[in-house]
Design a protein around this motif. Structure first.
Motif, PDB file in Angstrom:
ATOM      1  N   HIS A  73      38.488  37.628  48.508  1.00 13.09           N
ATOM      2  CA  HIS A  73      39.293  38.523  48.422  1.00 13.09           C
ATOM      3  C   HIS A  73      39.285  39.192  47.118  1.00 13.09           C
ATOM      4  O   HIS A  73      39.340  38.571  46.098  1.00 13.09           O
ATOM      5  N   THR A  74      38.868  40.667  46.974  1.00 16.93           N
ATOM      6  CA  THR A  74      38.668  41.099  45.764  1.00 16.93           C
ATOM      7  C   THR A  74      39.511  42.321  45.768  1.00 16.93           C
ATOM      8  O   THR A  74      39.826  43.243  46.378  1.00 16.93           O
ATOM      9  N   ARG A  75      40.077  42.603  44.476  1.00 19.44           N
ATOM     10  CA  ARG A  75      40.619  43.982  43.833  1.00 19.44           C
ATOM     11  C   ARG A  75      39.704  44.509  42.882  1.00 19.44           C
ATOM     12  O   ARG A  75      39.026  44.028  41.992  1.00 19.44           O
ATOM     13  N   THR A  76      39.271  45.838  43.115  1.00 22.51           N
ATOM     14  CA  THR A  76      38.691  46.726  42.341  1.00 22.51           C
ATOM     15  C   THR A  76      39.379  47.741  41.571  1.00 22.51           C
ATOM     16  O   THR A  76      40.469  48.239  42.340  1.00 22.51           O
ATOM     17  N   ASP A  77      38.966  48.361  40.605  1.00 25.65           N
ATOM     18  CA  ASP A  77      39.247  49.556  39.963  1.00 25.65           C
ATOM     19  C   ASP A  77      38.814  50.874  40.765  1.00 25.65           C
ATOM     20  O   ASP A  77      38.225  50.628  41.566  1.00 25.65           O
ATOM     21  N   ALA A  78      39.100  51.931  40.172  1.00 24.59           N
ATOM     22  CA  ALA A  78      38.916  53.157  40.857  1.00 24.59           C
ATOM     23  C   ALA A  78      37.142  53.481  40.556  1.00 24.59           C
ATOM     24  O   ALA A  78      36.679  54.221  41.311  1.00 24.59           O
TER      25      ALA A  78
ATOM     26  N   TYR B  40      40.152  36.215  44.814  1.00 24.15           N
ATOM     27  CA  TYR B  40      41.127  35.135  45.338  1.00 24.15           C
ATOM     28  C   TYR B  40      40.270  34.423  46.722  1.00 24.15           C
ATOM     29  O   TYR B  40      39.538  35.521  47.499  1.00 24.15           O
ATOM     30  N   LEU B  41      40.136  33.261  46.679  1.00 26.31           N
ATOM     31  CA  LEU B  41      39.554  32.646  47.716  1.00 26.31           C
ATOM     32  C   LEU B  41      40.381  32.226  48.977  1.00 26.31           C
ATOM     33  O   LEU B  41      41.310  31.270  48.470  1.00 26.31           O
ATOM     34  N   THR B  42      39.907  32.226  50.184  1.00 27.00           N
ATOM     35  CA  THR B  42      40.878  31.539  51.265  1.00 27.00           C
ATOM     36  C   THR B  42      39.619  31.092  52.059  1.00 27.00           C
ATOM     37  O   THR B  42      38.518  31.425  52.199  1.00 27.00           O
TER      38      THR B  42
ATOM     39  N   LEU C 103      32.071  23.027  46.144  1.00 28.92           N
ATOM     40  CA  LEU C 103      33.588  23.405  45.594  1.00 28.92           C
ATOM     41  C   LEU C 103      33.912  24.710  45.324  1.00 28.92           C
ATOM     42  O   LEU C 103      33.201  25.663  44.926  1.00 28.92           O
ATOM     43  N   ALA C 104      35.129  24.983  45.911  1.00 30.28           N
ATOM     44  CA  ALA C 104      35.571  26.404  45.886  1.00 30.28           C
ATOM     45  C   ALA C 104      35.678  26.775  44.300  1.00 30.28           C
ATOM     46  O   ALA C 104      35.403  28.146  43.913  1.00 30.28           O
TER      47      ALA C 104
ATOM     48  N   ALA D  77      38.918  31.072  58.135  1.00 30.09           N
ATOM     49  CA  ALA D  77      39.902  31.559  59.346  1.00 30.09           C
ATOM     50  C   ALA D  77      41.129  31.981  58.816  1.00 30.09           C
ATOM     51  O   ALA D  77      41.961  32.693  59.717  1.00 30.09           O
ATOM     52  N   ALA D  78      41.318  32.390  57.607  1.00 31.05           N
ATOM     53  CA  ALA D  78      42.711  32.762  57.080  1.00 31.05           C
ATOM     54  C   ALA D  78      42.879  34.327  57.177  1.00 31.05           C
ATOM     55  O   ALA D  78      41.775  35.025  57.004  1.00 31.05           O
ATOM     56  N   HIS D  79      44.048  34.724  57.465  1.00 32.53           N
ATOM     57  CA  HIS D  79      44.017  36.235  57.622  1.00 32.53           C
ATOM     58  C   HIS D  79      44.053  36.881  56.311  1.00 32.53           C
ATOM     59  O   HIS D  79      44.317  36.319  55.211  1.00 32.53           O
TER      60      HIS D  79
END
Length: 136
Positions: free
Chosen positions: A13-18, A26-28, A118-119, A31-33
């Motif tokens: 899961h990633t957040r980027t700028d403009a 963030y890693l999940t 390993l995560a 199968a996680a939503h």
């Protein structure tokens, strides 16, 4: 915000700028939503406008926190919503930047195939590759 399947059983899961540069990860489990990643990455103090795909169309977890600080949620409604929300379709076109970022990091074989067991090691590799993306 966005996500990508990295390896067999992990989502990045990633957040980027403009500009499409990464600002958070963030890693999940695979199968996680997707909302599990939004819980960790949604920091409404960072930005006024948030672009995300339909998976993040959740009132209590995403939309309401953004609107509480007079932010703009550019998130299309899911098809089962009784009252679809309006969103800026022109601004939503910029969401391709997150997909471009995933394409860039998957050029590195260790990320695309997830060599690390390993995560924490896998996340470290993602951070290292992201530094290269920032420098280019």
């Amino acid at each position: 915000m966005g996500r990508s399947k990295g390896g067999l059983k992990t989502k990045i899961h990633t957040r980027t700028d403009a500009l499409g540069n990464p600002t958070g990860f963030y890693l999940t489990g695979g199968a996680a939503h997707d909302l599990c990643g939004s819980d960790e990455l949604l920091d409404v103090s960072i930005s006024q406008t948030w672009l995300a795909d339909k998976a993040y169309d959740a009132d209590a977890r995403v939309i309401e926190p953004i609107k509480a600080v007079q932010g703009n949620a550019v998130i299309p409604s899911k098809c089962h919503r009784l009252q679809p929300r309006d969103f800026d379709k022109e601004l939503y076109k910029a969401r391709h930047l997150i997909e471009n970022f995933f394409a860039k990091i998957k050029q590195y074989r260790a990320i695309a195939t997830r060599y690390d067991k390993l995560a924490s090691h896998f996340l470290s590799a993602i951070h290292l590759v992201s530094c290269v993306v920032w420098l280019n």
